[in-house]
Design an enzyme around this catalytic site. Structure first.
Site, PDB file in Angstrom:
ATOM      1  N   GLY A 162       0.823  -1.192   0.000  1.00  0.00           N
ATOM      2  CA  GLY A 162       0.000   0.000   0.000  1.00  0.00           C
ATOM      3  C   GLY A 162       0.863   1.251   0.000  1.00  0.00           C
ATOM      4  O   GLY A 162       2.044   1.212   0.351  1.00  0.00           O
ATOM      5  N   CYS A 163       0.260   2.363  -0.363  1.00  0.00           N
ATOM      6  CA  CYS A 163       1.018   3.616  -0.464  1.00  0.00           C
ATOM      7  C   CYS A 163       1.477   4.103   0.916  1.00  0.00           C
ATOM      8  O   CYS A 163       2.666   4.366   1.129  1.00  0.00           O
ATOM      9  CB  CYS A 163       0.195   4.683  -1.185  1.00  0.00           C
ATOM     10  SG  CYS A 163      -1.484   4.910  -0.522  1.00  0.00           S
ATOM     11  N   TYR A 164       0.544   4.222   1.864  1.00  0.00           N
ATOM     12  CA  TYR A 164       0.923   4.651   3.209  1.00  0.00           C
ATOM     13  C   TYR A 164       1.912   3.677   3.869  1.00  0.00           C
ATOM     14  O   TYR A 164       2.920   4.110   4.452  1.00  0.00           O
ATOM     15  CB  TYR A 164      -0.314   4.781   4.103  1.00  0.00           C
ATOM     16  CG  TYR A 164      -1.263   5.888   3.745  1.00  0.00           C
ATOM     17  CD1 TYR A 164      -0.860   7.218   3.700  1.00  0.00           C
ATOM     18  CD2 TYR A 164      -2.610   5.618   3.488  1.00  0.00           C
ATOM     19  CE1 TYR A 164      -1.745   8.246   3.396  1.00  0.00           C
ATOM     20  CE2 TYR A 164      -3.505   6.635   3.192  1.00  0.00           C
ATOM     21  CZ  TYR A 164      -3.073   7.952   3.143  1.00  0.00           C
ATOM     22  OH  TYR A 164      -3.961   8.948   2.854  1.00  0.00           O
TER      23      TYR A 164
END
Length: 306
Positions: free
Chosen positions: A119-121
């Site tokens: 995921g990005c975060y």
């Protein structure tokens, strides 16, 4: 002449799928597609999977699980899978698709049958936290709090449409029940024993992201300084093309890396007050999504890195 590997993107009409397809266009691969009218037809999708060497899933979690079951039904003809959803990021038997995670991770991705794109975060949070936990300066039970802001392009079609209309909010906190779907991924892959508090937000800009983690230096092990933390990160990511450890700056713009596949890590420290702020800056659609997917696709197909 060696035959080009065949790639099928299941869910290519979404934001991530479209960008992955665009990024694959100049590479020595053959893109296999399902006619738009049949893109949700299980038989057509299964046929496309059987024709592919690598299937990239850009689907919601439940749809990704169904697609993986469908691929498994092909038996020996089952393709390798790169999944961009949250469904398998903490699942046994899946390799986590963050090549910089630890020594040997890129090699594990290269041979894995199933890879979960990060995921990005979590990409920013894990990149900052895991080296400190492994170095022993951060106890695995440290009460980690993570704040992050992302461009609205990471929120899917409805959020994009909302922010591209007049009157959209400049800034919004969300996930305020503290049950964001990225928390288990951060918890596991950062090496934490205590569930972190994670507060995401979205700004009125299309692309870009900053993940920030405040620390009390006196609560860390070994009487460390901000410089010590910087040196741990710098040593960990030395020689990496996509992750750079840079000097602290007085202010950071979340949009600065829009369109880039790089991630920048920094340690901002106040020596007198014994406090520090870890930051990771990246493009939520670059190193945080399709850029990470392309990095993994290159590894899985044995293509030279860009």
């Amino acid at each position: 002449m060696t035959q080009k590997p065949v790639v099928f993107i299941d869910g290519e009409a979404g934001t991530t799928g479209l960008e992955i397809r665009e990024r694959l266009a100049p590479l020595p691969v053959t893109l296999h597609s399902v006619d738009h009218a049949h893109r949700k037809d299980p038989a057509a999708r299964k046929e496309a999977m059987q024709a592919a060497d690598l299937v990239v899933l850009c689907l919601p979690d439940d749809a990704s699980r169904e697609a993986v079951e469908m691929a498994a039904e092909l038996g020996d003809a089952s393709p390798r899978i790169l999944d961009a959803s949250t469904a398998f990021r903490t699942a046994p038997g899946w390799v986590y698709g963050f090549p910089e995670l630890e020594a040997g991770q890129a090699e594990a991705i290269a041979i894995a049958p199933c890879v979960a794109n990060p995921g990005c975060y979590p990409t920013g949070a894990i990149a900052l936290l895991r080296p400190l936990v492994e170095a022993g300066v951060m106890d695995a039970h440290y009460p980690v709090c993570i704040n992050a802001i992302s461009g609205y392009s990471g929120g899917g079609r409805s959020m994009i449409e909302a922010h591209e209309r007049d009157g959209s909010p400049a800034f919004e906190l969300y996930g305020l029940k503290l049950e964001h779907k990225h928390v288990p991924e951060i918890h596991q892959h950062a090496g934490l024993k205590r569930r972190p508090v994670f507060v995401p937000s979205v700004g009125h800009f299309a692309r870009g992201m900053i993940v920030s983690i405040p620390l009390h230096l006196d609560d860390l092990n070994g009487n460390v300084s901000g410089e010590d933390l910087h040196n741990i990160l710098e040593k960990r990511y030395a020689g990496q093309d996509h992750v750079r450890v840079l000097a602290a700056e007085p202010k950071l713009s979340a949009e600065a890396l829009a369109g880039s596949d790089r991630m920048e890590l920094r340690v901002h420290a106040n020596t007198q007050n014994r406090q520090a702020l870890l930051t990771a800056r990246l493009d939520n659609l670059g190193k945080g999504a399709s850029g990470a997917a392309l990095q993994n696709i290159r590894l899985m197909l044995g293509l030279n890195a860009a």
